[in-house]
Design a protein around this motif. Structure first.
Motif, short mmCIF file in Angstrom:
data_model
loop_
_atom_site.label_atom_id
_atom_site.label_comp_id
_atom_site.label_asym_id
_atom_site.label_seq_id
_atom_site.Cartn_x
_atom_site.Cartn_y
_atom_site.Cartn_z
N MET A 54 -9.08 -54.64 14.79
CA MET A 54 -9.75 -54.40 16.08
C MET A 54 -8.73 -54.13 17.18
SD MET A 54 -12.89 -57.17 15.73
CE MET A 54 -12.96 -57.47 17.45
N GLU A 55 -7.61 -54.84 17.17
CA GLU A 55 -6.56 -54.61 18.17
C GLU A 55 -5.92 -53.23 17.98
OE1 GLU A 55 -3.84 -57.81 17.76
OE2 GLU A 55 -5.23 -59.30 18.58
N MET A 56 -5.71 -52.84 16.73
CA MET A 56 -5.12 -51.52 16.47
C MET A 56 -6.06 -50.40 16.91
SD MET A 56 -3.39 -52.32 12.78
CE MET A 56 -2.75 -50.70 12.50
N ILE A 57 -7.35 -50.57 16.69
CA ILE A 57 -8.32 -49.57 17.14
C ILE A 57 -8.32 -49.48 18.66
CG2 ILE A 57 -10.80 -49.09 17.30
CD1 ILE A 57 -11.03 -50.10 14.41
N ALA A 58 -8.26 -50.63 19.33
CA ALA A 58 -8.23 -50.63 20.80
C ALA A 58 -6.97 -49.94 21.32
CB ALA A 58 -8.31 -52.07 21.31
N GLU A 59 -5.83 -50.16 20.66
CA GLU A 59 -4.59 -49.48 21.07
C GLU A 59 -4.72 -47.97 20.91
OE1 GLU A 59 -1.27 -51.00 18.89
OE2 GLU A 59 -1.53 -53.02 19.69
N GLY A 60 -5.29 -47.53 19.79
CA GLY A 60 -5.47 -46.09 19.56
C GLY A 60 -6.40 -45.46 20.57
N GLU A 61 -7.49 -46.16 20.89
CA GLU A 61 -8.43 -45.63 21.88
C GLU A 61 -7.80 -45.57 23.26
OE1 GLU A 61 -11.80 -48.19 21.49
OE2 GLU A 61 -12.64 -47.03 19.82
N ALA A 62 -6.98 -46.57 23.61
CA ALA A 62 -6.30 -46.56 24.91
C ALA A 62 -5.30 -45.41 24.98
CB ALA A 62 -5.60 -47.90 25.15
N GLU A 63 -4.59 -45.16 23.88
CA GLU A 63 -3.66 -44.04 23.82
C GLU A 63 -4.39 -42.72 24.00
OE1 GLU A 63 -1.01 -43.24 20.38
OE2 GLU A 63 -0.42 -45.33 20.72
N GLN A 64 -5.49 -42.57 23.28
CA GLN A 64 -6.28 -41.34 23.35
C GLN A 64 -6.83 -41.14 24.76
OE1 GLN A 64 -9.76 -41.34 20.85
NE2 GLN A 64 -9.63 -39.15 20.52
N LYS A 65 -7.27 -42.21 25.40
CA LYS A 65 -7.80 -42.11 26.76
C LYS A 65 -6.71 -41.71 27.74
CE LYS A 65 -10.50 -44.64 30.12
NZ LYS A 65 -11.17 -45.90 30.46
N ALA A 66 -5.50 -42.27 27.57
CA ALA A 66 -4.38 -41.94 28.46
C ALA A 66 -3.99 -40.47 28.32
CB ALA A 66 -3.20 -42.84 28.17
N VAL A 67 -3.98 -39.97 27.09
CA VAL A 67 -3.64 -38.56 26.86
C VAL A 67 -4.70 -37.65 27.47
CG1 VAL A 67 -3.42 -36.80 25.05
CG2 VAL A 67 -2.23 -38.97 24.83
N ALA A 68 -5.98 -38.01 27.30
CA ALA A 68 -7.06 -37.18 27.84
C ALA A 68 -7.05 -37.18 29.37
CB ALA A 68 -8.41 -37.68 27.33
N GLU A 69 -6.70 -38.31 29.98
CA GLU A 69 -6.65 -38.36 31.44
C GLU A 69 -5.44 -37.64 31.99
OE1 GLU A 69 -6.85 -42.49 32.36
OE2 GLU A 69 -9.03 -42.60 32.07
#
Length: 143
Positions: A54-69
């Motif tokens: 769950m922590e790894m998924i949250a890290e990946g989603e945060a990375e993806q969100k930062a790249v998209a922003e």
């Protein structure tokens, strides 16, 4: 994990809650007996593995969100729409909206027969779900 708990008659343990360690220590069978040491160790490993994933998924989603922003591409604009998540917006941006169309015929292939120029239709290259009309699968599936 839930299968192991069910064999002991435990149905109310939720390992995704933040207070899972305290609730895990209080686990008892319906008879009031503590869990067997081997079973307890196995369940503890499973809970920790679940939280790690769950922590790894949250890290990946945060990375993806930062790249998209950070970039102002079609994925960032699509993600602002209600009902479209960041992952789906990224897929649409990369596979469907990878080029700009001036009008609705810009995606079609022109063909010239006997001096008459006609549109042949949308090319078969790329994502097949992206070139379908209102009856395409990704719209009818509700994705």
């Amino acid at each position: 994990m839930w299968g192991l708990l069910m064999t002991q008659g435990i149905r109310d343990f939720e390992p995704t809650r933040r207070d899972w360690p305290a609730r895990f220590e209080a686990l008892r069978t319906p008879d009031g007996l503590p869990l067997a040491p081997g079973l307890r160790a196995e369940l503890l490993r499973e809970c920790r593995r679940l939280w790690l994933v769950m922590e790894m998924i949250a890290e990946g989603e945060a990375e993806q969100k930062a790249v998209a922003e950070a970039e102002d591409g079609p994925a960032a604009r699509l993600a602002q729409l209600r009902g479209i998540g960041l992952t789906f917006a990224t897929v649409l941006g990369n596979e469907v909206f990878f080029r700009d169309f001036r009008n609705r015929r810009a995606g079609a292939q022109p063909v010239a027969e006997r001096g008459i120029r006609r549109d042949q239709g949308i090319a078969k290259s790329g994502n097949p779900r992206g070139r379908g009309g209102p009856r395409s699968r990704w719209l009818t599936w509700g994705i």
